[in-house]
Design a protein around this motif. Structure first.
Motif, PDB file in Angstrom:
ATOM      1  N   VAL A 197       0.862  -1.186   0.000  1.00 50.57           N
ATOM      2  CA  VAL A 197       0.000   0.000   0.000  1.00 50.57           C
ATOM      3  C   VAL A 197       0.898   1.235   0.000  1.00 50.57           C
ATOM      4  O   VAL A 197       1.686   1.435   0.924  1.00 50.57           O
ATOM      5  CB  VAL A 197      -0.923   0.033   1.232  1.00 50.57           C
ATOM      6  CG1 VAL A 197      -1.720   1.338   1.265  1.00 50.57           C
ATOM      7  CG2 VAL A 197      -1.877  -1.166   1.226  1.00 50.57           C
ATOM      8  N   GLU A 200      -0.409   8.170   0.203  1.00 49.83           N
ATOM      9  CA  GLU A 200      -0.955   9.216  -0.658  1.00 49.83           C
ATOM     10  C   GLU A 200       0.026  10.386  -0.747  1.00 49.83           C
ATOM     11  O   GLU A 200       0.914  10.538   0.105  1.00 49.83           O
ATOM     12  CB  GLU A 200      -2.294   9.705  -0.093  1.00 49.83           C
ATOM     13  CG  GLU A 200      -3.382   8.629  -0.098  1.00 49.83           C
ATOM     14  CD  GLU A 200      -4.663   9.094   0.571  1.00 49.83           C
ATOM     15  OE1 GLU A 200      -4.635  10.186   1.211  1.00 49.83           O
ATOM     16  OE2 GLU A 200      -5.677   8.381   0.483  1.00 49.83           O
ATOM     17  N   MET A 269     -11.937   2.602   9.995  1.00 48.66           N
ATOM     18  CA  MET A 269     -11.967   2.333   8.556  1.00 48.66           C
ATOM     19  C   MET A 269     -11.109   1.104   8.294  1.00 48.66           C
ATOM     20  O   MET A 269     -10.323   0.697   9.152  1.00 48.66           O
ATOM     21  CB  MET A 269     -11.442   3.528   7.762  1.00 48.66           C
ATOM     22  CG  MET A 269      -9.956   3.811   7.958  1.00 48.66           C
ATOM     23  SD  MET A 269      -9.338   5.206   6.961  1.00 48.66           S
ATOM     24  CE  MET A 269     -10.061   6.613   7.824  1.00 48.66           C
ATOM     25  N   PRO A 270     -11.236   0.472   7.112  1.00 43.15           N
ATOM     26  CA  PRO A 270     -10.365  -0.671   6.804  1.00 43.15           C
ATOM     27  C   PRO A 270      -8.898  -0.285   6.930  1.00 43.15           C
ATOM     28  O   PRO A 270      -8.488   0.808   6.546  1.00 43.15           O
ATOM     29  CB  PRO A 270     -10.739  -1.006   5.357  1.00 43.15           C
ATOM     30  CG  PRO A 270     -12.141  -0.522   5.212  1.00 43.15           C
ATOM     31  CD  PRO A 270     -12.232   0.722   6.046  1.00 43.15           C
ATOM     32  N   ARG A 272      -6.181  -1.140   5.404  1.00 46.99           N
ATOM     33  CA  ARG A 272      -5.406  -0.816   4.211  1.00 46.99           C
ATOM     34  C   ARG A 272      -5.739   0.574   3.670  1.00 46.99           C
ATOM     35  O   ARG A 272      -4.899   1.231   3.065  1.00 46.99           O
ATOM     36  CB  ARG A 272      -5.605  -1.902   3.140  1.00 46.99           C
ATOM     37  CG  ARG A 272      -4.918  -3.218   3.533  1.00 46.99           C
ATOM     38  CD  ARG A 272      -5.220  -4.335   2.559  1.00 46.99           C
ATOM     39  NE  ARG A 272      -4.659  -4.094   1.240  1.00 46.99           N
ATOM     40  CZ  ARG A 272      -3.396  -4.363   0.899  1.00 46.99           C
ATOM     41  NH1 ARG A 272      -2.543  -4.848   1.792  1.00 46.99           N
ATOM     42  NH2 ARG A 272      -2.978  -4.148  -0.327  1.00 46.99           N
ATOM     43  N   ARG A 273      -6.956   1.038   3.913  1.00 42.01           N
ATOM     44  CA  ARG A 273      -7.292   2.408   3.539  1.00 42.01           C
ATOM     45  C   ARG A 273      -6.556   3.398   4.446  1.00 42.01           C
ATOM     46  O   ARG A 273      -6.044   4.420   4.006  1.00 42.01           O
ATOM     47  CB  ARG A 273      -8.795   2.632   3.630  1.00 42.01           C
ATOM     48  CG  ARG A 273      -9.245   3.993   3.068  1.00 42.01           C
ATOM     49  CD  ARG A 273     -10.706   4.272   3.368  1.00 42.01           C
ATOM     50  NE  ARG A 273     -11.591   3.212   2.932  1.00 42.01           N
ATOM     51  CZ  ARG A 273     -12.858   3.089   3.305  1.00 42.01           C
ATOM     52  NH1 ARG A 273     -13.391   3.994   4.137  1.00 42.01           N
ATOM     53  NH2 ARG A 273     -13.601   2.107   2.874  1.00 42.01           N
ATOM     54  N   ALA A 274      -6.484   3.045   5.720  1.00 39.25           N
ATOM     55  CA  ALA A 274      -5.787   3.912   6.675  1.00 39.25           C
ATOM     56  C   ALA A 274      -4.287   3.965   6.388  1.00 39.25           C
ATOM     57  O   ALA A 274      -3.651   5.012   6.566  1.00 39.25           O
ATOM     58  CB  ALA A 274      -6.029   3.420   8.098  1.00 39.25           C
ATOM     59  N   ALA A 276      -2.733   4.172   3.716  1.00 39.86           N
ATOM     60  CA  ALA A 276      -2.397   5.155   2.674  1.00 39.86           C
ATOM     61  C   ALA A 276      -2.347   6.579   3.224  1.00 39.86           C
ATOM     62  O   ALA A 276      -1.833   7.479   2.552  1.00 39.86           O
ATOM     63  CB  ALA A 276      -3.410   5.072   1.535  1.00 39.86           C
ATOM     64  N   LEU A 277      -2.822   6.782   4.448  1.00 38.44           N
ATOM     65  CA  LEU A 277      -2.904   8.126   5.013  1.00 38.44           C
ATOM     66  C   LEU A 277      -1.599   8.597   5.643  1.00 38.44           C
ATOM     67  O   LEU A 277      -1.482   9.750   6.032  1.00 38.44           O
ATOM     68  CB  LEU A 277      -4.015   8.184   6.068  1.00 38.44           C
ATOM     69  CG  LEU A 277      -5.435   7.857   5.593  1.00 38.44           C
ATOM     70  CD1 LEU A 277      -6.401   7.919   6.772  1.00 38.44           C
ATOM     71  CD2 LEU A 277      -5.869   8.819   4.487  1.00 38.44           C
TER      72      LEU A 277
END
Length: 378
Positions: A197, A200, A269-270, A272-274, A276-277
């Protein structure tokens, strides 16, 4: 006894958040795919929209359904009514295997499994502590009470499943040598979770993701960031993802330290989404068993800083530079070090191929299924 090809499996646990819920979801998916009928019994007062969405995703997989009823975290006056409601649900499900997770789920599974045996139902009673009551200090009155209860509960247990060697050794030290068969089965990840991952473009420096309670160290994370800023003489940004009863206190801590323009809070939140932050993930826990978030972070190729508690050193190896004590000054120093040369720090993380061979979900599910059949045959 159940047929060799299919079991009726019920997972009982209290709180549908965090690592236990993740563990049960993975197990339930794998067990359903193997042809077993699976159900879940858990608390109805914990969790929010994120957890509801996860339950919704599971509804077509669980032949025995999801059954939620109020369960107290601590022993109290409401326990009797809660226990009776839970027992009636489990009795109607007619399980072959009753698998309890955590202190409350483990107590319910073993007691209710034993009650079902009185009515000549052959049900296997398994218990996965997941840390749970094993985190208590055996020298305190509370610890002595819980470990006395655990010693008594051993008479109503067919099999113990430990998620780390640390957990197994803690059980031996605080409760005693297990009276029943037991096995170490590490938590496992699915194949897709070993894909990297990327951060961003406007990612923060640091990420905390997990339950908002002192045991997991959000307060240490906040204090450590303040220490890292002093040490590095630069502004450091962070994201904190999660929910819990202590969340307002952490908001106040951030404001008190003047960090409210550098630390952003997000609801669950999931993972893997986190990921990326932020660039670096920090796990500042005061106590753990075998936390999924450490496995998920490393599998996603993210560099991290983690407390050397519980089973975490079993993932990294005891001499890893990523390991720290749950101390704000020490973690602050490591934050500064990691952010100073991120590429070099990343190279110190365990290799993905090694992680995959030890922590695969297929390995975990197969070993636990063996324990189920051994318990039924016992």
């Amino acid at each position: 006894m159940a047929s060799p090809s299919s079991l009726r499996i019920v997972h009982c646990f209290r709180s549908p958040v965090g690592g236990i819920f993740r563990h049960v979801r993975d197990l339930a998916d794998a067990q359903a795919a193997a042809g077993h009928q699976v159900g879940i019994v858990c608390d109805s007062t914990t969790g929010g929209a994120f957890e509801e969405a996860l339950f919704d995703d599971m509804k077509d997989t669980l032949a025995l359904g999801v059954h939620r009823t109020p369960m107290q975290r601590h022993i109290g006056p409401g326990d009797a009514a809660s226990a009776w409601r839970t027992f009636k649900i489990i009795k109607e499900l007619q399980p072959d295997v009753l698998h309890g997770h955590g202190a409350k789920g483990g107590a319910y599974a073993r007691l209710f499994g034993s009650l079902l045996r009185v009515s000549r139902s052959r049900v296997a009673r398994l218990y996965s502590p997941h840390g749970g009551s094993l985190h208590y200090d055996e020298r305190t009155a509370t610890g002595k009470l819980f470990f006395a209860i655990e010693r008594t509960m051993a008479f109503f247990t067919d099999y113990l499943l430990f998620v780390s060697d640390y957990e197994r050794q803690a059980y031996r030290r605080k409760v005693g040598e297990p009276r029943v068969p037991n096995v170490l089965v590490y938590n496992g990840l699915r194949d897709g979770e070993f894909e990297p991952v990327a951060a961003e473009t406007d990612a923060a420096d640091l990420l905390y993701i997990g339950m908002m309670r002192d045991l997991k160290g959000p307060d240490i994370f906040i204090d450590a960031l303040a220490q890292a800023e002093i040490r590095s003489e630069r502004t450091i940004s962070a994201v904190m993802v999660g929910d819990g009863d202590d969340l307002p206190r952490y908001h106040a801590q951030v404001k008190r330290l003047g960090l409210d323009n550098r630390i952003r809070f997000f609801p669950p939140m999931p993972a893997r989404r986190a990921f990326a932050l932020a660039h670096v993930v920090v796990v500042p826990s005061r106590a753990e068993a075998m936390p999924y978030i450490v496995l998920e972070t490393l599998a996603a190729g993210k560099p991290m800083i983690a407390s050397a508690v519980g089973g975490i050193p079993e993932i990294f190896g005891p001499d890893s530079p990523a390991l720290v004590q749950p101390d704000a000054i020490e973690i602050g120093e490591k934050m500064d070090q990691a952010l100073t040369d991120l590429d070099a720090y990343r190279q110190a993380m365990p290799q993905t191929s090694v992680l995959k061979s030890r922590f695969g979900a297929d390995v975990m599910a197969a070993e636990i299924e063996k324990a189920y059949f051994a318990a039924l045959a016992g």
